[in-house]
Design an enzyme around this catalytic site. Structure first.
Site, PDB file in Angstrom:
ATOM      1  N   TYR A   1     -88.525  57.412  85.401  1.00 25.88           N
ATOM      2  CA  TYR A   1     -89.843  57.108  86.108  1.00 25.88           C
ATOM      3  C   TYR A   1     -90.601  58.255  85.853  1.00 25.88           C
ATOM      4  O   TYR A   1     -90.411  59.491  86.173  1.00 25.88           O
ATOM      5  CB  TYR A   1     -89.792  56.791  87.726  1.00 25.88           C
ATOM      6  CG  TYR A   1     -88.964  55.833  88.140  1.00 25.88           C
ATOM      7  CD1 TYR A   1     -88.694  54.593  87.209  1.00 25.88           C
ATOM      8  CD2 TYR A   1     -88.886  55.555  89.556  1.00 25.88           C
ATOM      9  CE1 TYR A   1     -88.132  53.599  87.846  1.00 25.88           C
ATOM     10  CE2 TYR A   1     -88.216  54.366  89.958  1.00 25.88           C
ATOM     11  CZ  TYR A   1     -87.966  53.452  89.046  1.00 25.88           C
ATOM     12  OH  TYR A   1     -87.025  52.189  89.545  1.00 25.88           O
TER      13      TYR A   1
ATOM     14  N   SER B   1     -90.065  45.133  93.465  1.00 28.68           N
ATOM     15  CA  SER B   1     -91.335  44.127  93.269  1.00 28.68           C
ATOM     16  C   SER B   1     -91.435  42.893  94.288  1.00 28.68           C
ATOM     17  O   SER B   1     -91.656  41.916  93.517  1.00 28.68           O
ATOM     18  CB  SER B   1     -91.500  43.823  91.838  1.00 28.68           C
ATOM     19  OG  SER B   1     -92.382  43.385  91.109  1.00 28.68           O
TER      20      SER B   1
END
Length: 333
Positions: A57, A211
């Site tokens: 990330y 998500s």
């Protein structure tokens, strides 16, 4: 505000908040540092105890930001759960994948960035067809035996790959993967609700799903078919192609409009409804959301208030809009 709910992670004794926060596409790059730090603090202050991350990330910058938050706010280490995921650590031939070398070196590098002696959870971020399963299982068990992590799991592995890891672990007398981190939301359901069915009972698999708002589509922000500047769909070309430009993506935006009508009638936002729907699945230990503003953290927490609104009648109405109900469903709370 409704108190936070905590669930066991799979069949372990570890408890995680049903809503959690992660650094994908937001922290360490796209969000201004002080704002990102305040988002983490707001999450912790409101009962969120699970903070998800990965070595890839923002090229490790997300982990650096988490490390700064842990130092600045001085949280008692026993009060929060933090994870990282190993697979994409760099461009070198041994800086990616699930070789023993990269699992161990990637773990050490993540811990250094996080400024921690250990992470609670560590994931194999993707399956690795080029590395024997025995090597993967042994490496993650070594990480655990060295006290660098407490539990290991997988992310976006198939049910057969997870079962294979358990078979190898049982054969060797080692620990199999406790948790899986798949995408799960109103538009993406088959893997969680069908493919993993046997794993919940057989291995006590826990889910830390990501998500839950379908990269923002289930917030309603794209309902006017306009891409707001700085929104998630403008930050990642691959995500934009899948969620916006594709035929399926456009169809899902139209469904989000109809879902918003249901939500407004219930007195909530469509994002609250979508998050509540996600955590109403009894096999979901926690749903990870992202935030680029403190207000988004507070807003997502309202999903806890929406959870009791998911009556059988409301769920049926949602299913009529979605039109994607799998043939075999897990039990819902």
């Amino acid at each position: 505000m409704t108190p936070m709910i905590y669930r066991h992670l799979g069949n372990s004794g570890l408890k995680v908040s049903v809503l959690s926060i992660g650094g994908w596409l937001t922290f360490g790059g796209h969000t201004e540092k002080e704002t990102a730090l305040e988002c983490l603090k707001a999450a912790y202050d409101n009962g969120i105890n699970f903070f998800d991350n990965a070595e890839e990330y923002s090229d490790g910058n997300s982990e650096l930001l988490y490390g700064e938050a842990f130092r600045r706010f001085g949280w008692d280490r026993t009060t929060f759960v933090v994870s990282t995921k190993i697979f994409w650590g760099g461009k070198g031939v041994n800086q990616r994948g699930l070789s023993r070398k990269h699992i161990v070196e990637g773990t050490n590098a993540s811990l250094k960035r996080l400024g921690l002696d250990y992470v609670d959870l560590i994931y194999a971020h993707r399956p690795d067809d080029c590395t024997p399963m025995e090597e993967v299982v042994r490496a993650f068990n070594w990480v655990i035996s060295q006290g660098k992590a407490f539990y290991w799991g997988t992310s976006e592995w198939s049910a057969e790959e997870i079962a294979d890891a358990h078979r190898v672990a049982e054969k060797l007398g080692l620990i199999g993967p406790l948790m899986e981190q798949p995408e799960y939301n109103m538009f993406k359901r088959h893997r969680v609700e069908v493919e993993y069915q046997n794993l919940y009972q057989k291995y006590g698999l826990g889910l830390t799903v990501y998500s839950p708002l379908a990269c923002g589509v289930l917030t309603g922000k794209y309902n006017d078919l306009i891409l707001p500047q700085g929104s998630r769909l403008t930050l990642d070309d691959e995500v934009k192609e899948e969620r916006w430009l594709s035929q399926e993506g456009q169809a899902n935006i139209l469904k989000a409009r109809k879902l918003q009508e249901i939500a407004l009638r219930l007195g909530v936002q469509v994002s609250h409804l979508a998050l509540a729907w996600c955590i109403s699945n009894a096999n979901v230990s926690t749903a990870i959301f992202g935030a680029s503003k403190v207000s988004q953290v507070h807003d997502n927490l309202k999903a806890l208030e929406a959870l009791p609104l998911l009556t059988a009648e409301v769920v049926a109405e949602i299913e009529d809009v979605l039109g994607n109900k799998p043939k075999s469903l897990t039990s819902f709370r």
